[in-house]
Design an enzyme around this catalytic site. Structure first.
Site, short mmCIF file in Angstrom:
data_model
loop_
_atom_site.label_atom_id
_atom_site.label_comp_id
_atom_site.label_asym_id
_atom_site.label_seq_id
_atom_site.Cartn_x
_atom_site.Cartn_y
_atom_site.Cartn_z
N ASN A 1 -7.52 -8.15 5.68
CA ASN A 1 -7.26 -8.16 4.24
C ASN A 1 -6.15 -9.15 3.84
O ASN A 1 -4.97 -8.87 4.02
CB ASN A 1 -6.89 -6.75 3.79
N MET B 1 2.14 2.07 13.69
CA MET B 1 1.07 2.00 12.70
C MET B 1 1.62 2.25 11.30
O MET B 1 2.61 2.96 11.11
CB MET B 1 0.00 3.05 13.02
N GLU C 1 -11.09 0.47 5.61
CA GLU C 1 -11.92 1.26 4.71
C GLU C 1 -11.14 2.45 4.15
O GLU C 1 -11.33 2.82 2.98
CB GLU C 1 -13.17 1.74 5.45
#
Length: 437
Positions: free
Chosen positions: A352, A326, A77
């Site tokens: 995604n 990350m 998001e």
């Protein structure tokens, strides 16, 4: 521009009682939530522990008032909202942007993308006093919820203060719609207090209508991720010492248990005919890095961890690389020959698939793609995405692409074509924002 308000709506007494009852149940759960935060803190860093009280509404004041508050659950998001946030920052230089998340990975992604250019904290638990206190400290002129997570007390606190709330890139699965329908006395008032919903697909649009969202407050914008991914900066052709095209690379991105074992089994089959193939595994959550490292050892596989590589350099003969940092998944996709997108064999709805498509990489997923059904359908229909049931199925497709480079390049380009052909949701979403604010 005038602010849209929903003050003409009045919830019934029964609806108010349902929200109060929901709030009472949350209050009862708070001691358990606090214990959970304490336990998690033992395994996480000092920053996480220091910020745990943000969950109870103890958040810092925004440097400037009358800005925009974006709520993003986690990494996906945050990334989706980033292109809209950047456009707003371009159109309104100096405007205060506040971004909230619910996960540490989402928090880290906010800092990766924006640094200290936005105000950021964890969204409080949906207690009336916590949400009201948070809104008082931030004083936003509008609130945007990205994709999911409709919280009754957050939306109520904004509605009471005439602060418009929009859901952008809204996602509503069939399963979620059926569940919300069963608690209509709690859910319906939230819809009436929203100023607008920008649906990311026809399924989501239809489900909001099914739940009672007025059609004049609902717009089918399509998925803003097409625009976000299409605008990704050009990545380097070299990552962890591997230059794109120098050797075949299979990237397993955003994986969950048991997907790592599936891709390991796949590569064990592929290595028989393609011994120079490199597997890069990218677990979805950082707390699983050690678990995946242990799994690789149990399978007798030598591997490198990117966090231990000096100057981000690997070795040419590395068969397995564990990406345990990350924000570097797209770097891995930039050198990939083919990619498996996780959360799709595990029942997580699929992550995604547009990210590998942006780098013209052929895509494989499991059958669970309900988080992004339209995107996956587009890619699958065009031949850029193949749905697989397990290691044998994945190995067949990978083997075909490894044996035929022209086919692999053609399939990868099909994915990039889908992405380029479906851009435009950002402009439509921005138009909705201008109509509401």
């Amino acid at each position: 521009m005038s602010v849209v308000n929903n003050k003409s709506y009045r919830p019934t007494l029964v609806e108010d009682i349902c929200r109060w009852g929901y709030s009472f149940l949350l209050v009862l759960a708070i001691p358990f939530a606090f214990v959970t935060l304490m336990r998690r803190g033992r395994a996480r860093n000092k920053d996480y522990n220091r910020r745990r009280f943000e969950r109870f509404g103890f958040v810092s004041h925004a440097p400037k008032k009358q800005g925009y508050l974006f709520h993003c659950v986690s990494v996906g998001e945050v990334v989706a909202a980033s292109c809209l946030i950047k456009r707003i920052m371009q159109e309104e230089p100096g405007v205060q942007i506040t971004v909230t998340t619910t996960t540490p990975t989402g928090s880290a992604r906010v800092r990766d993308i924006f640094g200290h250019g936005v105000h950021h904290f964890y969204l409080p638990y949906d207690l009336h006093m916590a949400m009201a206190g948070m809104i008082k400290r931030i004083k936003p002129k509008a609130v945007f919820i990205t994709e999911v997570e409709l919280w009754p007390n957050l939306i109520h606190a904004c509605w009471k203060r005439d602060i418009p709330v929009m859901v952008i890139n809204a996602r509503m699965t069939d399963r979620s719609a059926r569940r919300y329908k069963k608690i209509g006395k709690l859910f319906s008032p939230m819809l009436n207090k929203l100023s607008h919903v920008c649906a990311q697909g026809q399924r989501d649009y239809n489900n909001y209508l099914f739940l009672g969202m007025p059609s004049d407050k609902l717009t089918l914008t399509n998925n803003i991720k097409f625009d976000q991914v299409a605008s990704l900066p050009h990545a380097s052709d070299t990552f962890v010492g591997i230059t794109k095209g120098s050797r075949p690379v299979f990237v397993a991105g955003s994986t969950h248990e048991p997907e790592e074992q599936v891709v390991i089994d796949t590569c064990i089959k592929l290595w028989r005919d393609h011994p120079n193939l490199t597997l890069i595994i990218v677990p979805r959550h950082p707390e699983r890095f050690e678990q995946v490292a242990k799994l690789l050892k149990e399978n007798g596989l030598a591997y490198l961890r990117t966090s231990t590589l000096r100057d981000n350099q690997g070795t040419e003969d590395s068969k397995v690389i564990l990406l345990d940092e990350m924000g570097k998944l797209n770097h891995a996709y930039s050198i990939a020959s083919m990619a498996f997108v996780g959360g799709s064999l595990a029942d997580k709805g699929g992550h995604n698939a547009l990210e590998p498509a942006a780098f013209s990489v052929p895509i494989l997923m499991g059958p669970n793609t309900y988080n992004n059904p339209v995107i996956c359908e587009y890619l699958n229909t065009r031949g850029a995405l193949h749905i697989c049931e397990g290691a044998d199925d994945i190995a067949v497709h990978c083997g075909a692409w490894l044996a035929d480079e022209a086919l692999r390049l053609k399939v990868g380009q099909l994915g990039r074509d889908v992405l380029d052909e479906n851009k435009g949701a950002l402009d439509v979403t921005l138009a909705c924002v201008h109509n509401v604010i």
